[in-house]
Design a protein around this motif. Structure first.
Motif, PDB file in Angstrom:
ATOM      1  N   GLY A  20      -9.293  -7.476  38.144  1.00 34.51           N
ATOM      2  CA  GLY A  20     -10.076  -8.593  38.670  1.00 34.51           C
ATOM      3  C   GLY A  20      -9.681  -8.964  40.095  1.00 34.51           C
ATOM      4  O   GLY A  20     -10.521  -9.387  40.881  1.00 34.51           O
ATOM      5  N   GLY A  29     -11.642  -7.511  43.021  1.00 32.36           N
ATOM      6  CA  GLY A  29     -12.985  -8.010  43.319  1.00 32.36           C
ATOM      7  C   GLY A  29     -13.056  -8.855  44.578  1.00 32.36           C
ATOM      8  O   GLY A  29     -14.136  -9.059  45.117  1.00 32.36           O
ATOM      9  N   CYS A  30     -11.920  -9.373  45.043  1.00 34.73           N
ATOM     10  CA  CYS A  30     -11.913 -10.163  46.278  1.00 34.73           C
ATOM     11  C   CYS A  30     -10.868  -9.690  47.287  1.00 34.73           C
ATOM     12  O   CYS A  30     -11.020  -9.935  48.482  1.00 34.73           O
ATOM     13  N   HIS A  31      -9.821  -9.041  46.798  1.00 36.84           N
ATOM     14  CA  HIS A  31      -8.702  -8.696  47.681  1.00 36.84           C
ATOM     15  C   HIS A  31      -8.757  -7.256  48.160  1.00 36.84           C
ATOM     16  O   HIS A  31      -7.759  -6.749  48.681  1.00 36.84           O
ATOM     17  N   ARG A  39      -4.194 -19.653  35.733  1.00 37.32           N
ATOM     18  CA  ARG A  39      -4.002 -20.271  34.412  1.00 37.32           C
ATOM     19  C   ARG A  39      -4.593 -19.442  33.272  1.00 37.32           C
ATOM     20  O   ARG A  39      -4.290 -19.683  32.112  1.00 37.32           O
ATOM     21  N   GLY A  40      -5.443 -18.464  33.612  1.00 34.59           N
ATOM     22  CA  GLY A  40      -6.068 -17.655  32.564  1.00 34.59           C
ATOM     23  C   GLY A  40      -5.233 -16.476  32.119  1.00 34.59           C
ATOM     24  O   GLY A  40      -5.591 -15.787  31.157  1.00 34.59           O
ATOM     25  N   ALA A  56     -11.665 -12.600  54.343  1.00 37.83           N
ATOM     26  CA  ALA A  56     -10.878 -13.756  53.915  1.00 37.83           C
ATOM     27  C   ALA A  56     -10.077 -13.481  52.645  1.00 37.83           C
ATOM     28  O   ALA A  56      -9.303 -14.331  52.215  1.00 37.83           O
ATOM     29  N   GLY A  57     -10.279 -12.317  52.025  1.00 36.67           N
ATOM     30  CA  GLY A  57      -9.491 -11.959  50.840  1.00 36.67           C
ATOM     31  C   GLY A  57      -8.133 -11.438  51.289  1.00 36.67           C
ATOM     32  O   GLY A  57      -8.012 -10.346  51.846  1.00 36.67           O
ATOM     33  N   ARG A  86      -7.219 -22.042  39.269  1.00 37.40           N
ATOM     34  CA  ARG A  86      -8.111 -21.852  38.123  1.00 37.40           C
ATOM     35  C   ARG A  86      -7.962 -20.453  37.536  1.00 37.40           C
ATOM     36  O   ARG A  86      -8.116 -20.237  36.341  1.00 37.40           O
ATOM     37  N   ILE A  87      -7.698 -19.487  38.418  1.00 37.19           N
ATOM     38  CA  ILE A  87      -7.585 -18.096  37.977  1.00 37.19           C
ATOM     39  C   ILE A  87      -6.242 -17.856  37.288  1.00 37.19           C
ATOM     40  O   ILE A  87      -6.181 -17.308  36.181  1.00 37.19           O
ATOM     41  N   THR A 146      -7.415 -22.577  46.742  1.00 37.27           N
ATOM     42  CA  THR A 146      -8.832 -22.935  46.744  1.00 37.27           C
ATOM     43  C   THR A 146      -9.439 -22.628  45.377  1.00 37.27           C
ATOM     44  O   THR A 146     -10.101 -23.473  44.782  1.00 37.27           O
ATOM     45  N   ILE A 147      -9.201 -21.396  44.888  1.00 36.63           N
ATOM     46  CA  ILE A 147      -9.643 -21.078  43.528  1.00 36.63           C
ATOM     47  C   ILE A 147      -8.525 -20.457  42.684  1.00 36.63           C
ATOM     48  O   ILE A 147      -8.687 -20.277  41.485  1.00 36.63           O
TER      49      ILE A 147
END
Lengths: 98, 419
Positions: free
Chosen positions: A32, A35-37, A80-81, A46-47, A77-78, A73-74
């Protein structure tokens, strides 16, 4: 190739890939992140770049996101999963990317 | 027995499609976020697999970031991707439609003739639009009221953009939004935002009238805060409880008619119609009565055919959303489970990740995050994790999330297609 130990199969097939560098894939729990990094956590726009950073530093950042000791920023939330073991495995993977 | 079966399948395949001796055959149907991700992950992670991708289009136009075309922030070339990188990685690309599946024989029949044999099939064909489910909305009507909800060759999103450019200032842009489940839960609301962004700049006397078959939606508070902040009164969202559900459309009169008979005359109409899994899934007996495929939450194997893993929007992944990121991420678990089975190993543990960013404005982003795991009776969201962006006046958070959305698009498309 049935019955062949799979690392040997890898050695036989690798030359077919035209000499492209094949790195170990990221652990499934860390897929996962890509997907951004960016590929292998090498960063995209910005990743932020994760590749090649110190494993203990990455792991500490992820744990701090998980407990809200650090504000993202997010990422809070990530983080903690995931379990602590999954975060540590992700940190170890990205630290090992060269 | 095995030799005999292979010999028989060899007769089915066209000569050009014959395979290398010995390698296990992973066949992937559909070259979108699920299928392209599956093919590339399989090729790079499991060198013992021979990977073939069946995809009818020569290029892939993404649904994500399509709304940014409407806002004027992207061009079609920015969201169009070639399969050259996958072929260069050693994936065999078969440019054809999968016409049917014989699960017992483990073959996929091609529309262009011939068939492909597989040991494991990753089926990621996406959605079908249920033509006629909304009275008046058929394929001909989609040329007047574009859906722009499947990437296809890009013509639908470009048609909608041209209609916005051609409409007079002061007109109403209608958007008909379906009940759950459908592809990309926050997508209609990002579309409202991007149409409003275009209108604000070019046609400020116009408005967006969003007619919804639901009373609540993804990231609702954040979207509504953003509409108020950026577009003032240009956006009107009408929930089902206030006669928002569109009951029929009339493309000749350019009218959306609601459940209680209100007729809205529009300058431009966008119909996001009810959906199901793609035809290959329903026609092959792999869909439940809901129209979506039921899968094992650990392996994504079809409940109806264990050698077929169904990923992407075609499956019932609830409470996971039908999103590009879920398709990308779960496709890898499906491939890992298929590869493990072929090696005689147990499937790996599953943990599935989603982030959906939406642009409310060009530099105003919001997100929803979800982490899910397989449970005894389906997918389960990890408690006390995920969730949406904080509400409030947080300009730096919104600016950063828009930039992160761009990083997501760049990263995930590279993950799918290489480069």
């Amino acid at each position: 190739m049935q019955g062949m130990p799979w690392p040997i199969a890898v050695l036989l097939v690798l030359p077919l890939l035209g000499g492209a560098a094949v790195a170990d894939p990221a652990p499934l729990a860390a897929q996962g992140c890509l997907g951004c990094h960016g590929p292998q956590g090498r960063g995209t726009g910005a990743g932020a770049r994760l590749a090649g950073r110190d494993a203990a530093e990455l792991d500490a950042i992820l744990r701090d996101y998980r407990t809200d000791a650090r504000q993202g920023t997010i990422m809070n939330r990530i983080a903690r999963g995931y379990t602590e073991a999954e975060l540590a495995a992700a940190a170890a993977y990205f630290a090992a990317v060269r | 027995m095995r030799l005999t079966r292979r010999a028989a399948l060899g007769l089915l395949a066209a000569p050009a499609l014959s395979r290398a001796q010995g390698a296990a055959r992973l066949l992937v149907v559909g070259g979108g976020f699920g299928g392209a991700s599956a093919a590339r992950f399989a090729r790079t992670s499991y060198p013992e697999l021979q990977v073939t991708l069946v995809e009818p289009q020569a290029r892939f136009v993404t649904c994500p970031y399509g709304n940014l075309l409407l806002g004027g922030f992207r061009q079609i070339g920015d969201i169009t991707h070639s399969y050259d990188g996958l072929q260069a990685a050693g994936i065999r690309l078969v440019q054809d439609w999968a016409a049917g599946i014989d699960a017992a024989a483990r073959t996929v029949r091609l529309r262009g003739g011939g068939a492909l044999a597989y040991d494991k099939l990753i089926l990621s064909p996406g959605i079908a639009l249920r033509w006629g489910a909304l009275p008046g909305y058929d394929e001909a009507a989609a040329e007047v009221f574009p859906h722009a909800w499947m990437g296809g060759d890009g013509s639908q999103i470009e048609l909608l953009r041209r209609q916005l450019e051609a409409m007079p200032d002061g007109g109403v842009v209608g958007i008909s939004i379906p009940a759950n489940p459908y592809r990309c839960p926050p997508g209609p609301y990002e579309r409202i935002s991007m149409v409003a962004a275009y209108l604000k700049r070019h046609k400020p006397k116009s408005k967006v009238l969003a007619l919804d078959a639901k009373d609540a939606f993804s990231k609702q508070g954040l979207f509504q805060d953003g509409w108020k902040a950026l577009y003032g009164g240009m956006v009107e969202w009408v929930p089902a409880s206030q006669d928002g559900a569109v009951a029929r459309v009339d493309p000749g009169e350019k009218v959306f008619e609601t459940e209680f008979g209100t007729r809205h005359t529009l300058a431009v109409g966008n119909v996001i119609p009810p959906q199901s899994a793609a035809r290959i899934v329903t026609a092959s007996g792999l869909a439940a009565k809901t129209g979506w495929a039921e899968v094992d939450p650990l392996t994504f194997a079809s409940r109806a055919a264990p050698d077929i893993h169904i990923v992407g929007d075609a499956n019932n992944g609830a409470p996971m959303p039908k999103s590009a990121f879920v398709a990308n991420n779960t496709a890898k678990q499906a491939v890992a489970c298929a590869a493990a089975a072929l090696r005689g190993q147990s499937p790996p543990e599953g943990v599935y990740f989603n982030t959906c960013y939406s642009h409310v404005g060009e530099a105003y982003g919001i997100s929803i995050v979800g982490i899910f795991r397989p449970g005894p009776a389906g997918f389960v969201e990890v408690p006390d994790s995920g969730g949406v962006s904080p509400r409030g006046v947080l300009p730096e958070q919104r600016r950063l999330e828009a930039a992160y959305a761009d990083a997501w698009y760049a990263s995930i498309t590279r993950d799918m297609f290489g480069g």
